[in-house]
Scaffold this active site. Structure first.
Site, PDB file in Angstrom:
ATOM      1  N   CYS A  76      10.315  -5.779 -14.442  1.00  0.00           N
ATOM      2  CA  CYS A  76      10.496  -7.021 -15.193  1.00  0.00           C
ATOM      3  C   CYS A  76       9.154  -7.544 -15.705  1.00  0.00           C
ATOM      4  CB  CYS A  76      11.159  -8.071 -14.302  1.00  0.00           C
ATOM      5  SG  CYS A  76      11.319  -9.695 -15.069  1.00  0.00           S
TER       6      CYS A  76
ATOM      7  N   CYS B  49      -9.761   3.074  12.268  1.00  0.00           N
ATOM      8  CA  CYS B  49     -10.533   4.108  12.938  1.00  0.00           C
ATOM      9  C   CYS B  49     -11.074   5.049  11.866  1.00  0.00           C
ATOM     10  CB  CYS B  49      -9.639   4.852  13.925  1.00  0.00           C
ATOM     11  SG  CYS B  49     -10.496   6.042  14.962  1.00  0.00           S
TER      12      CYS B  49
END
Length: 364
Positions: free
Chosen positions: A57, A336
């Protein structure tokens, strides 16, 4: 009944001097039939700093682009369909015209790069589905990126190559703009006129992207041969082949200097020392990225595990993984990260290396 926008070219002519696109009779006229019933328009005079984005849209995509600093004008419209007679909302919704709800974005390249606009676009769309975004289903909601010049084409193809590598199925149309017709007036600035109106893009994502500081256009991914020459064998194995370095035996796992950590491939800033914390994992651990937009995440089921891989935005370098529920992290989240994917820039060197604009982060 919603009325079709009348005489769009005349309405836009008054702002031509400001650089806003004007549709001429030459562009409106049919020149060639590249596809069945599709009118080819002439975009040879279109400014180079324009891109056309179909992202579901157009109300939401228009609002997103308007929110990004450096964007000068956004026009909602219909792209790459049959022709002027069918370029109205009622007919387009019938699904027979080929038109995509598209926004034309005029931007100032001195303030924002096309790279950033494209990465922001990919941040909010689902590139894996055809003819839909969110709850909206239909051919008019097909995603697409359309360009009108070779400079934009090169940038689009470069970013698309990065994004394609992040998904098993890529459904975004990419190609030259064939035609474009402004949508009816009530569609223009729709969410400004209707603050509570429907938007398939979450307001939180629009707000996040609007306040980003780091422009990925300043940190382009180098060519493959340049990357191979630039990196050590270990850096290449980690960033380009999704390798993992040895825990407790890498450069930054127990390093806590003041500064920022950047992508070793592109130099794009990724983390700061402010979010680095002492972790028992054996690798550098961070509680948050420097900005939410600089990382890309994807599911990783390698080695029989279900994990979330973390990659850099501009360089698509493999960085490591992110985990939730970490008791050692102040936020519960642990990024990490392999030391081999990072380069540390000390606070006192940030100005000299072009990162002085991020020093404000240490002043909070």
């Amino acid at each position: 009944m919603k009325l079709k926008r009348i005489a769009a070219a005349c309405a836009m002519a008054a702002v031509a001097a400001a650089g806003i696109f004007v549709f001429t009779r030459k562009q409106q006229a049919m020149q060639t039939e590249k596809e069945i019933g599709m009118t080819q328009m002439d975009f040879s005079t279109e400014p180079k700093n324009v891109i056309y984005l179909a992202g579901g849209c157009f109300w939401g995509m228009e609002k997103l682009m308007q929110s990004i600093p450096g964007v000068q004008d956004v026009t909602s419209g219909y792209a790459n369909g049959t022709g002027a007679d069918e370029a109205n909302y009622t007919v387009v919704c019938g699904g027979e015209t080929g038109f995509r709800e598209t926004v034309r974005v005029l931007y100032d390249p001195e303030q924002v790069s096309l790279d950033r606009l494209l990465f922001d676009y990919f941040y909010v769309i689902d590139p894996t589905v055809s003819n839909r975004q969110g709850n909206d289903i239909g051919t008019q909601y097909q995603t697409g990126i359309y360009y009108t010049n070779d400079t934009a084409k090169a940038a689009v193809e470069r970013i698309v190559e990065v994004e394609k590598a992040r998904t098993a199925h890529f459904a975004v149309e990419v190609g030259p703009l064939i035609n474009f017709y402004p949508a009816e007036e009530y569609h223009q600035d729709y969410l400004d006129k209707n603050p509570g109106g429907y938007c398939h893009i979450p307001a939180s994502e629009i707000a996040l992207l609007a306040r980003l500081t780091i422009d990925p256009g300043d940190y382009e991914k180098p060519a493959k041969e340049v990357i191979r020459e630039k990196l050590t064998d270990e850096q290449y194995r980690v960033t380009q082949q999704a390798g993992t370095e040895t825990p407790f035996a890498n450069q930054y796992w127990d390093f806590y200097g003041k500064g920022i950590y950047v992508d070793v491939v592109t130099g794009e800033p990724l983390f700061t020392s402010l979010s680095k914390f002492e972790s028992s994992c054996g690798w550098p651990a961070f509680s948050a990225p420097i900005e939410d937009g600089v990382l890309a995440e994807r599911q990783d089921s390698s080695y029989g595990m279900d994990r979330t891989e973390v990659r850099s935005r501009a360089g698509d370098s493999h960085l490591g993984h992110v985990f939730d529920g970490d008791p050692e992290s102040p936020t519960g989240t642990r990024y990490c990260i392999n030391s081999a994917a990072l380069r540390f820039v000390a606070y006192e060197d940030m100005d000299a290396e072009g990162y002085g604009y991020l020093k404000y982060l240490f002043e909070k």
